[in-house]
Design a protein around this motif. Structure first.
Motif, PDB file in Angstrom:
ATOM      1  N   GLY A   1     -30.465  -2.097  38.117  1.00  0.00           N
ATOM      2  CA  GLY A   1     -31.204  -3.155  37.514  1.00  0.00           C
ATOM      3  C   GLY A   1     -31.461  -3.105  36.235  1.00  0.00           C
ATOM      4  O   GLY A   1     -32.421  -3.377  35.468  1.00  0.00           O
ATOM      5  N   GLN A   2     -30.697  -2.674  34.855  1.00  0.00           N
ATOM      6  CA  GLN A   2     -31.158  -2.769  33.636  1.00  0.00           C
ATOM      7  C   GLN A   2     -30.236  -3.472  32.789  1.00  0.00           C
ATOM      8  O   GLN A   2     -29.650  -3.870  32.836  1.00  0.00           O
ATOM      9  N   LEU A   3     -30.840  -3.838  31.882  1.00  0.00           N
ATOM     10  CA  LEU A   3     -30.616  -5.402  31.228  1.00  0.00           C
ATOM     11  C   LEU A   3     -30.609  -4.789  29.299  1.00  0.00           C
ATOM     12  O   LEU A   3     -30.940  -4.380  29.476  1.00  0.00           O
ATOM     13  N   PHE A   4     -29.184  -5.083  29.176  1.00  0.00           N
ATOM     14  CA  PHE A   4     -28.398  -4.986  27.718  1.00  0.00           C
ATOM     15  C   PHE A   4     -28.378  -6.142  27.073  1.00  0.00           C
ATOM     16  O   PHE A   4     -28.159  -7.081  28.210  1.00  0.00           O
ATOM     17  N   LEU A   5     -28.100  -6.141  25.716  1.00  0.00           N
ATOM     18  CA  LEU A   5     -27.190  -6.755  25.219  1.00  0.00           C
ATOM     19  C   LEU A   5     -25.368  -6.597  25.563  1.00  0.00           C
ATOM     20  O   LEU A   5     -25.138  -5.749  25.368  1.00  0.00           O
ATOM     21  N   ASP A   6     -24.765  -7.381  25.688  1.00  0.00           N
ATOM     22  CA  ASP A   6     -23.900  -7.557  26.300  1.00  0.00           C
ATOM     23  C   ASP A   6     -23.031  -6.087  25.324  1.00  0.00           C
ATOM     24  O   ASP A   6     -21.867  -5.474  26.082  1.00  0.00           O
ATOM     25  N   ASP A   7     -22.729  -6.200  24.360  1.00  0.00           N
ATOM     26  CA  ASP A   7     -21.752  -5.621  23.620  1.00  0.00           C
ATOM     27  C   ASP A   7     -22.871  -4.197  22.963  1.00  0.00           C
ATOM     28  O   ASP A   7     -21.816  -3.499  21.611  1.00  0.00           O
ATOM     29  N   THR A   8     -23.576  -3.901  23.835  1.00  0.00           N
ATOM     30  CA  THR A   8     -24.328  -1.809  23.589  1.00  0.00           C
ATOM     31  C   THR A   8     -23.659  -1.690  23.642  1.00  0.00           C
ATOM     32  O   THR A   8     -22.966  -1.204  24.583  1.00  0.00           O
ATOM     33  N   LYS A   9     -22.878  -0.293  22.652  1.00  0.00           N
ATOM     34  CA  LYS A   9     -22.080   0.536  23.086  1.00  0.00           C
ATOM     35  C   LYS A   9     -22.150   1.348  24.206  1.00  0.00           C
ATOM     36  O   LYS A   9     -21.554   1.887  24.786  1.00  0.00           O
ATOM     37  N   VAL A  10     -23.556   2.434  24.012  1.00  0.00           N
ATOM     38  CA  VAL A  10     -23.572   2.660  25.256  1.00  0.00           C
ATOM     39  C   VAL A  10     -24.844   2.387  25.990  1.00  0.00           C
ATOM     40  O   VAL A  10     -26.382   1.842  25.406  1.00  0.00           O
ATOM     41  N   LYS A  11     -24.539   2.037  26.587  1.00  0.00           N
ATOM     42  CA  LYS A  11     -25.908   1.721  27.884  1.00  0.00           C
ATOM     43  C   LYS A  11     -26.631   2.856  28.569  1.00  0.00           C
ATOM     44  O   LYS A  11     -26.543   3.152  29.242  1.00  0.00           O
ATOM     45  N   ASN A  12     -27.791   3.080  28.564  1.00  0.00           N
ATOM     46  CA  ASN A  12     -28.508   3.888  29.071  1.00  0.00           C
ATOM     47  C   ASN A  12     -29.965   3.578  29.316  1.00  0.00           C
ATOM     48  O   ASN A  12     -30.039   2.653  28.738  1.00  0.00           O
ATOM     49  N   PHE A  13     -30.567   4.414  29.909  1.00  0.00           N
ATOM     50  CA  PHE A  13     -31.966   3.935  29.443  1.00  0.00           C
ATOM     51  C   PHE A  13     -32.975   3.657  28.147  1.00  0.00           C
ATOM     52  O   PHE A  13     -33.848   2.742  28.186  1.00  0.00           O
ATOM     53  N   ILE A  14     -32.520   4.207  27.708  1.00  0.00           N
ATOM     54  CA  ILE A  14     -32.811   4.046  26.028  1.00  0.00           C
ATOM     55  C   ILE A  14     -32.730   2.553  25.464  1.00  0.00           C
ATOM     56  O   ILE A  14     -33.425   1.765  24.911  1.00  0.00           O
ATOM     57  N   THR A  15     -31.293   2.119  25.903  1.00  0.00           N
ATOM     58  CA  THR A  15     -30.928   1.387  24.988  1.00  0.00           C
ATOM     59  C   THR A  15     -31.167   0.217  25.995  1.00  0.00           C
ATOM     60  O   THR A  15     -31.222  -1.272  25.524  1.00  0.00           O
ATOM     61  N   CYS A  16     -31.959  -0.090  26.818  1.00  0.00           N
ATOM     62  CA  CYS A  16     -32.231  -1.118  28.094  1.00  0.00           C
ATOM     63  C   CYS A  16     -32.791  -1.806  27.594  1.00  0.00           C
ATOM     64  O   CYS A  16     -34.337  -1.887  27.023  1.00  0.00           O
ATOM     65  N   PHE A  17     -33.151  -3.398  27.769  1.00  0.00           N
ATOM     66  CA  PHE A  17     -34.815  -3.923  27.817  1.00  0.00           C
ATOM     67  C   PHE A  17     -36.160  -3.244  28.435  1.00  0.00           C
ATOM     68  O   PHE A  17     -35.582  -3.236  29.667  1.00  0.00           O
ATOM     69  N   LYS A  18     -36.927  -2.963  28.726  1.00  0.00           N
ATOM     70  CA  LYS A  18     -38.246  -2.277  29.265  1.00  0.00           C
ATOM     71  C   LYS A  18     -39.372  -3.539  28.993  1.00  0.00           C
ATOM     72  O   LYS A  18     -40.252  -3.235  29.958  1.00  0.00           O
ATOM     73  N   ASP A  19     -39.544  -4.491  27.901  1.00  0.00           N
ATOM     74  CA  ASP A  19     -40.440  -5.220  27.936  1.00  0.00           C
ATOM     75  C   ASP A  19     -40.393  -6.017  29.352  1.00  0.00           C
ATOM     76  O   ASP A  19     -40.182  -6.995  29.306  1.00  0.00           O
ATOM     77  N   VAL A  20     -41.908  -5.749  30.013  1.00  0.00           N
ATOM     78  CA  VAL A  20     -42.112  -6.394  31.282  1.00  0.00           C
ATOM     79  C   VAL A  20     -41.897  -8.262  30.767  1.00  0.00           C
ATOM     80  O   VAL A  20     -41.804  -8.657  32.481  1.00  0.00           O
ATOM     81  N   ARG A  21     -42.888  -8.182  30.536  1.00  0.00           N
ATOM     82  CA  ARG A  21     -42.710  -9.673  30.004  1.00  0.00           C
ATOM     83  C   ARG A  21     -41.922 -10.496  29.481  1.00  0.00           C
ATOM     84  O   ARG A  21     -41.142 -11.814  30.399  1.00  0.00           O
ATOM     85  N   PHE A  22     -40.647 -10.027  28.721  1.00  0.00           N
ATOM     86  CA  PHE A  22     -39.174 -10.451  28.249  1.00  0.00           C
ATOM     87  C   PHE A  22     -38.833 -10.510  29.643  1.00  0.00           C
ATOM     88  O   PHE A  22     -37.876 -11.692  29.965  1.00  0.00           O
ATOM     89  N   LEU A  23     -38.669  -9.754  30.178  1.00  0.00           N
ATOM     90  CA  LEU A  23     -37.508  -9.624  31.302  1.00  0.00           C
ATOM     91  C   LEU A  23     -37.857 -10.289  32.812  1.00  0.00           C
ATOM     92  O   LEU A  23     -37.055 -11.474  32.985  1.00  0.00           O
ATOM     93  N   ALA A  24     -39.319 -10.524  33.230  1.00  0.00           N
ATOM     94  CA  ALA A  24     -40.065 -11.367  33.553  1.00  0.00           C
ATOM     95  C   ALA A  24     -39.231 -13.146  32.854  1.00  0.00           C
ATOM     96  O   ALA A  24     -39.398 -13.971  33.450  1.00  0.00           O
ATOM     97  N   PHE A  25     -39.631 -13.216  32.568  1.00  0.00           N
ATOM     98  CA  PHE A  25     -39.488 -14.666  31.803  1.00  0.00           C
ATOM     99  C   PHE A  25     -37.465 -14.917  31.549  1.00  0.00           C
ATOM    100  O   PHE A  25     -37.297 -16.224  31.857  1.00  0.00           O
ATOM    101  N   PHE A  26     -36.864 -13.340  31.477  1.00  0.00           N
ATOM    102  CA  PHE A  26     -35.354 -14.437  31.305  1.00  0.00           C
ATOM    103  C   PHE A  26     -35.026 -14.652  32.851  1.00  0.00           C
ATOM    104  O   PHE A  26     -34.118 -15.292  33.039  1.00  0.00           O
ATOM    105  N   PHE A  27     -35.173 -13.166  33.682  1.00  0.00           N
ATOM    106  CA  PHE A  27     -34.838 -13.631  34.599  1.00  0.00           C
ATOM    107  C   PHE A  27     -35.299 -15.257  35.438  1.00  0.00           C
ATOM    108  O   PHE A  27     -34.732 -15.554  36.919  1.00  0.00           O
ATOM    109  N   LYS A  28     -36.737 -14.916  35.630  1.00  0.00           N
ATOM    110  CA  LYS A  28     -36.937 -16.274  36.420  1.00  0.00           C
ATOM    111  C   LYS A  28     -36.762 -17.667  35.821  1.00  0.00           C
ATOM    112  O   LYS A  28     -36.736 -18.958  36.713  1.00  0.00           O
TER     113      LYS A  28
END
Length: 299
Positions: A121-148
């Motif tokens: 359930g972690q969201l990344f920019l597709d071209d992010t080379k290292v995908k982990n908890f540090i590089t994923c999106f964590k802003d709750v307002r952005f995530l809510a709007f994006f998936f809504k």
């Protein structure tokens, strides 16, 4: 044909025209051959080196260059290229990934961005080379709007590579998934009920801003991959993946009347025993989606 000798081998001049050859050209080098140009000598004060002029003009990434006289030779060769061929040395011009650029503008005032969601359930920019908890999106307002705003991609662009899109005005946010676009990440206490026992499932890291009622009887284990699924909003297919850590937490709650090699038949939850309906199995195999009510976003 002029060639150059470095500590890793001998290279022709035309082999030094790519950015990759510049990075390989790391040690001290000397020219060989009857017509090979001499290495550049010290520059007068205030005169920019060929390397600096090249970087100022094309702005390549820092890691594409290594110090040493050999780098200056390769760059000076590149600067003598015809303009169309020089443009091919721009970082990203010929290596734009899967046919896109982040923030590209295919039309007036239109911007396109590309995202990826993993099975946790972690969201990344597709071209992010290292995908982990540090590089994923964590802003709750952005995530809510994006998936809504998420919906199937019927824009006519990248429909195969990115089957979902989240629209924000003229901005298109394309999404591809490791499994499903909705991944349930945590279970929350129920709100707005008389008994207070109804639980909510939160998805995609948005906390209580994105939830649906927990339906224990509709949990299903896929016979193809062994992953656990739960009903999801209809606009994204009607099925969501349960995050592996949450699925492991629920593992003791399942019963297997048909044997451990068969899918579970019952689920014990908060003092009640639910018979699993298996209604989501056709959806996992390409059927129509079920209707699920989405709890409105708060804030």
């Amino acid at each position: 044909m002029s060639v150059y000798r470095g500590h890793t081998g001998i290279y022709r001049a035309d082999e030094c025209l790519s950015i990759g050859a510049i990075s390989v050209y790391g040690g001290r080098a000397r020219s060989v051959g009857p017509n090979a140009p001499a290495l550049p000598g010290p520059l007068p004060p205030g005169v920019a080196s060929p390397r600096r002029r090249f970087r100022r003009r094309f702005r390549p990434e820092r890691r594409h260059f290594r110090a040493g006289p050999s780098a200056g030779v390769a760059v000076s060769v590149a600067m003598r290229l015809p303009v169309p061929l020089r443009l091919q040395l721009r970082p990203g011009a010929a290596a734009a990934g899967p046919g896109y650029r982040q923030g590209q503008s295919p039309g007036p005032r239109i911007r396109e961005y590309f995202y990826y969601i993993d099975h946790q359930g972690q969201l990344f920019l597709d071209d992010t080379k290292v995908k982990n908890f540090i590089t994923c999106f964590k802003d709750v307002r952005f995530l809510a709007f994006f998936f809504k705003q998420l919906q199937p991609n019927r824009s006519g662009r990248y429909e195969t590579q990115f089957p979902f899109v989240s629209l924000c005005g003229r901005e298109r946010n394309f999404l591809r998934c490791d499994d499903r676009p909705v991944v349930f990440t945590e279970i929350l206490p129920g709100t707005g009920t008389d008994t207070g026992t109804e639980r909510l499932l939160s998805y995609c890291g948005a906390g209580d801003r994105l939830t649906i009622p927990f339906q224990p009887q509709n949990l299903v284990v896929s016979p193809r991959n062994g992953r656990l699924y739960h009903p999801a909003p209809t606009r994204v297919g009607g099925v969501g993946l349960v995050r592996s850590t949450l699925a492991l937490e629920w593992d003791p709650c399942f019963e297997y009347e048909l044997g451990p090699a068969q899918p579970p038949t019952h689920f014990n939850w908060e003092g009640r025993r639910y018979r699993l309906t298996g209604e989501l199995l056709p959806l996992l195999h390409g059927g129509e989606s079920a209707d699920v009510t989405v709890t409105p976003c708060q804030g």
